[in-house]
Design a protein around this motif. Structure first.
Motif, PDB file in Angstrom:
ATOM      1  N   ARG A  59      -3.289   5.754   2.301  1.00 22.04           N
ATOM      2  CA  ARG A  59      -3.947   4.015   2.586  1.00 22.04           C
ATOM      3  C   ARG A  59      -4.906   4.801   4.521  1.00 22.04           C
ATOM      4  O   ARG A  59      -5.957   4.465   4.062  1.00 22.04           O
ATOM      5  CB  ARG A  59      -3.807   2.990   2.445  1.00 22.04           C
ATOM      6  CG  ARG A  59      -3.819   1.544   2.807  1.00 22.04           C
ATOM      7  CD  ARG A  59      -5.628   1.424   3.913  1.00 22.04           C
ATOM      8  NE  ARG A  59      -4.136   1.235   4.774  1.00 22.04           N
ATOM      9  CZ  ARG A  59      -4.178   0.769   6.466  1.00 22.04           C
ATOM     10  NH1 ARG A  59      -5.702   0.890   6.871  1.00 22.04           N
ATOM     11  NH2 ARG A  59      -2.915   1.255   7.257  1.00 22.04           N
ATOM     12  N   THR A  96      -3.815   3.480  -3.895  1.00 20.20           N
ATOM     13  CA  THR A  96      -3.099   3.434  -3.398  1.00 20.20           C
ATOM     14  C   THR A  96      -2.485   1.687  -3.086  1.00 20.20           C
ATOM     15  O   THR A  96      -1.875   2.038  -1.810  1.00 20.20           O
ATOM     16  CB  THR A  96      -3.578   3.695  -1.494  1.00 20.20           C
ATOM     17  OG1 THR A  96      -4.664   3.377  -1.433  1.00 20.20           O
ATOM     18  CG2 THR A  96      -3.699   5.454  -1.863  1.00 20.20           C
ATOM     19  N   ASP A  97      -3.380   0.869  -3.850  1.00 25.96           N
ATOM     20  CA  ASP A  97      -3.009  -0.172  -3.211  1.00 25.96           C
ATOM     21  C   ASP A  97      -1.769  -0.463  -4.688  1.00 25.96           C
ATOM     22  O   ASP A  97      -2.002  -0.081  -5.559  1.00 25.96           O
ATOM     23  CB  ASP A  97      -4.065  -1.034  -4.296  1.00 25.96           C
ATOM     24  CG  ASP A  97      -4.163  -2.709  -3.859  1.00 25.96           C
ATOM     25  OD1 ASP A  97      -2.979  -3.511  -4.350  1.00 25.96           O
ATOM     26  OD2 ASP A  97      -4.919  -3.144  -3.378  1.00 25.96           O
ATOM     27  N   TYR A 101      -9.838   3.691  -1.843  1.00 27.12           N
ATOM     28  CA  TYR A 101      -9.172   3.854  -1.677  1.00 27.12           C
ATOM     29  C   TYR A 101      -8.365   3.799  -3.277  1.00 27.12           C
ATOM     30  O   TYR A 101      -7.504   3.485  -3.665  1.00 27.12           O
ATOM     31  CB  TYR A 101      -8.458   1.994  -1.091  1.00 27.12           C
ATOM     32  CG  TYR A 101      -8.121   1.153  -0.105  1.00 27.12           C
ATOM     33  CD1 TYR A 101      -8.309   2.572   1.380  1.00 27.12           C
ATOM     34  CD2 TYR A 101      -8.323   0.401   0.780  1.00 27.12           C
ATOM     35  CE1 TYR A 101      -8.976   2.852   2.546  1.00 27.12           C
ATOM     36  CE2 TYR A 101      -8.631  -0.015   1.954  1.00 27.12           C
ATOM     37  CZ  TYR A 101      -8.589   1.028   3.103  1.00 27.12           C
ATOM     38  OH  TYR A 101      -9.061   0.509   4.238  1.00 27.12           O
ATOM     39  N   TYR A 120       0.448  -0.932   0.028  1.00 26.74           N
ATOM     40  CA  TYR A 120       0.315  -0.024  -0.428  1.00 26.74           C
ATOM     41  C   TYR A 120       1.073   1.031  -0.496  1.00 26.74           C
ATOM     42  O   TYR A 120       2.442   1.509   0.736  1.00 26.74           O
ATOM     43  CB  TYR A 120      -0.720   0.107   1.131  1.00 26.74           C
ATOM     44  CG  TYR A 120      -2.416  -0.567   1.638  1.00 26.74           C
ATOM     45  CD1 TYR A 120      -3.306  -0.313   0.151  1.00 26.74           C
ATOM     46  CD2 TYR A 120      -2.801  -1.284   2.554  1.00 26.74           C
ATOM     47  CE1 TYR A 120      -4.164  -0.942   0.528  1.00 26.74           C
ATOM     48  CE2 TYR A 120      -3.887  -2.437   2.372  1.00 26.74           C
ATOM     49  CZ  TYR A 120      -4.224  -1.900   1.463  1.00 26.74           C
ATOM     50  OH  TYR A 120      -5.956  -2.904   1.746  1.00 26.74           O
TER      51      TYR A 120
END
Lengths: 157, 563
Positions: free
Chosen positions: B476, B490-491, B487, B471
């Motif tokens: 996150r 942000t992954d 999210y 992340y």
């Protein structure tokens, strides 16, 4: 906090890009410049800037400190009591009354600077508050153009 | 002695005692690089990006207090360096960056690789120069080093047109300089210092608010003495970590957004705040109108514009912290009774018992905080710790057992992701006897990953410890808390194989999923002494706590997060 008007004089080393350091500082920190005048101080290698600004007490204090912090700044002068003058030039159509315009300008430390076949050009120099009065009063002569010079100031003592 | 502008640059480095220049050559600075080729005075370390050159110089400067130096070329070389300048500016780090510029005759013509470099650097340097002739170059270089290191330190940028580096002139390097418009106040006002000592002795609930200025002024020893003599509890800002030893019972921990409960409560309930070289950053104060509401404030700082900028100060003292403390300590000693603050210390101790800085460890997955504590147990004061920016940075600040100033190198003010690795390279060059560790995240490390090549080639081993939660962790965390878990971007599940990436550049990589594997990897990396990348798969959803939400009040901390 109350927003107040303040005139600050800054003596700086007369070097490359010093003016942009000052104006850049005002821009970057979101300070106000109402008027700004700059000219070299004779035979000193220094220049004097006069800045008319507005802000609350904390902002004014920061402006002064930040101006001091600039490396080429020699001195920052800020006083409640400064003798302030501003020059204004104004252009009127030739069909307006020359004598009335002249009388008005004389009341504000000025006079006729130039008369051509088309226009009358006048200049005055007075305190900023009186300059505003002059500009108001001159409206009835239908000015075509107004050029304000910005405030210059000197400490009283 | 007559010499070219390029030779003058080399001579100035010699006279300033520079042993390392980080940089990257290019067209406009080739004359200088030609002289670098011929000289033996300093080592040039070729980074693989100009931003990294400046961060490395910055890391070198933070670790030693000496001026760090970087050379870059004009145009893109310079613009790449800007983030480095801004990073150093925000944290008051003394560096000198020399950039090439197109020849004077071409300035203003939109020439190849021309950019108005001093126009750009004006707002992110302490001062900058565009050199107009070789004649003025010696004075300018001398001033650059002097300005960078004196007063409130900061980065200085010197832009040198190519024809100036070719031009010859007399090299007259001033032994001393005097800039009539620049005279920092170092000696504090005696009356103010006396008054401050009196209020310290009269306070009931005083707290030391220790800032980065202590590190810059090399006054940590004096601060330790003052704390020991008064037994007044102390909080540290991010930039002051290491000023007090981690096991000092009077140290309440870090203050601010991710500060400890007792530190933030101490600031909120104190009746006197003794601020030594901090700058009342918004990440420390939270909501300004509530900050130190019950406290009188003493603020010592070398920069008058730092005092009263955000919070009204009752006892301002402008001066060099070291000089001020040398006067203040004897005065405080005369009147202080450490027992006076016992009740206050007891209250704070109780706060710490209620909400200690802690995390819940796990057998199933590695907790990022555990990794930091573990490295602390293994390396302790044998390492200098750099970080990137994000969750890992805050955990490092919270959990690493720092024991000396300059042990922690981190981008505080600007919060520059990508800072850590090149800074750690600079640290290793500055402190060859220390182990240079960079705690980083899987987001940050990719922002200057090319420095693997620099570190390997230059034989400057850095142990990168990637706390990998797949992340962009801090963003996150905010999305979890404040954006209902949307999210957005942000992954970071898609990511390179960090082990093979390190190996492709000649380093060594480890992928770690258990505590045992981590210990093995760390020990192996220490033993081998080469550039290492330890990819630690940590608990994905771990949050940095406590947390004061942005703009919130210090005493309203989120202490836990439950789904």
């Amino acid at each position: 906090m109350k927003v107040e008007r303040r005139v600050i004089s800054v003596i700086v080393q007369n070097e490359h890009s010093v003016l942009s350091r000052i104006t850049g500082l005002f821009a970057a920190r979101g300070y106000n410049i109402e008027t700004l005048t700059v000219a070299p101080i004779p035979e000193s290698g220094m220049s004097r800037l006069t800045i008319e600004t507005r802000g609350n007490v904390r902002v004014i204090e920061q402006i002064i400190k930040q101006l001091h912090k600039l490396i080429p700044t020699y001195k920052v002068i800020e006083h409640e009591e400064m003798i302030e003058k501003e020059m204004v030039m104004m252009k009127f159509p030739i069909n307006e009354s020359l004598s009335n315009i002249q009388a008005l300008c004389e009341a504000y430390n000025g006079g006729i600077a130039n008369v051509s076949s088309q226009h009358i050009i006048t200049m005055i120099a007075d305190e900023p508050k009186r300059v505003r009065h002059f500009i108001e009063a001159a409206q009835r002569f239908h000015p075509i153009e107004i050029v304000r010079g910005g405030v210059v100031a000197m400490e009283r003592e | 002695m007559e010499m070219t502008g390029a030779q003058m640059v080399i001579e100035a480095m010699k006279l300033e005692g520079v042993d390392t220049v980080f940089g990257y050559p290019g067209g406009a600075i080739m004359n200088v690089y030609d002289e670098i080729y011929k000289q033996k005075e300093f080592r040039h370390i070729l980074t693989r990006h100009e931003q990294a050159a400046v961060h490395a110089a910055d890391g070198y400067a933070r670790a030693t207090g000496k001026v760090g130096v970087a050379f870059v070329t004009s145009g893109p070389g310079f613009t790449n360096a800007v983030t480095g300048l801004a990073t150093a500016y925000m944290d008051s780090v003394p560096i000198v960056v020399v950039s090439g510029q197109v020849p004077i005759s071409l300035i203003g013509t939109d020439a190849f690789q021309e950019i108005d470099a001093t126009g750009i650097s004006r707002s992110c340097t302490k001062h900058n120069f565009l050199v107009r002739s070789a004649k003025e170059l010696p004075r300018i270089l001398k001033e650059a080093f002097y300005l960078a290191a004196s007063g409130r330190p900061g980065p200085v940028h010197v832009d040198i047109p190519k024809d100036v580096t070719a031009e010859t002139a007399k090299f007259d390097y001033p032994a001393r300089i005097d800039i009539p418009t620049y005279r920092p106040t170092t000696k504090g006002n005696l009356r103010q210092i006396k008054k401050a000592a009196e209020v310290i002795c009269k306070a009931k609930r005083p707290v030391f608010y220790l800032g980065g200025g202590i590190v810059h002024s090399n006054s940590a020893e004096l601060v330790r003495e003052l704390v020991a003599e008064t037994k007044i509890p102390a909080v540290e800002t991010l930039m002051a970590r290491g000023v007090l030893e981690h096991d000092n019972p009077l140290l309440l921990g870090m203050v601010g957004m991710h500060g400890s409960y007792q530190a933030n409560m101490a600031m909120s309930e104190a009746d006197l705040m003794i601020a030594l070289g901090p700058r009342f950053d918004d990440r420390v104060t939270g909501k300004v109108s509530e900050f130190g509401k019950h406290a009188k404030i003493i603020h010592v700082d070398i920069d008058p514009s730092s005092i009263g900028k955000l919070v009204d100060v009752d006892y301002p003292i402008v001066g060099d912290l070291k000089e001020v403390l040398e006067v203040m300590i004897p005065k405080v000693k005369e009147c202080v009774d450490p027992d006076r603050y016992q009740a206050w210390r007891d209250i704070l101790k109780r706060y710490n018992e209620i909400h200690p800085l802690a995390y819940e460890d796990s057998d199933k997955v590695i907790k990022p905080q555990w990794v930091i504590e573990r490295v602390g147990q293994v390396l302790g004061d044998k390492a200098v710790i750099s970080t990137d920016v994000g969750q890992h940075q805050m955990w490092t600040a919270q959990f690493y057992p720092f024991s000396f100033p300059r042990q922690f190198v981190t981008s505080g003010g600007l919060g520059t992701m990508g800072f850590g690795f090149p800074a750690a390279v600079g640290v290793k060059r500055a402190c060859p006897d220390k182990i240079s560790v960079n705690f980083t995240g899987d987001g940050s490390i990719l922002m200057n990953i090319q420095e693997l090549v620099t570190a390997v080639e230059s034989r400057l081993p850095v142990i990168n410890i990637v706390l990998n939660n797949h992340y962009l962790g801090m963003v996150r965390q905010w999305q979890t808390f404040f954006y209902e878990k949307r999210y957005a971007e942000t992954d970071l599940s898609f990511q390179p194989d960090f082990v093979r990436l390190a190996e492709a550049c000649g380093g060594i990589g480890y992928r770690v999923e258990t505590k045992e594997e981590f210990d093995e990897a760390l020990n192996d990396a220490i033993e081998k002494g080469v550039v290492a990348m330890i990819d630690v798969i940590v608990d994905r959803e771990e949050n940095v706590l406590p947390m004061v939400p942005s703009g919130g009040t210090l005493y309203n901390m989120l202490l836990e997060y439950k789904d």
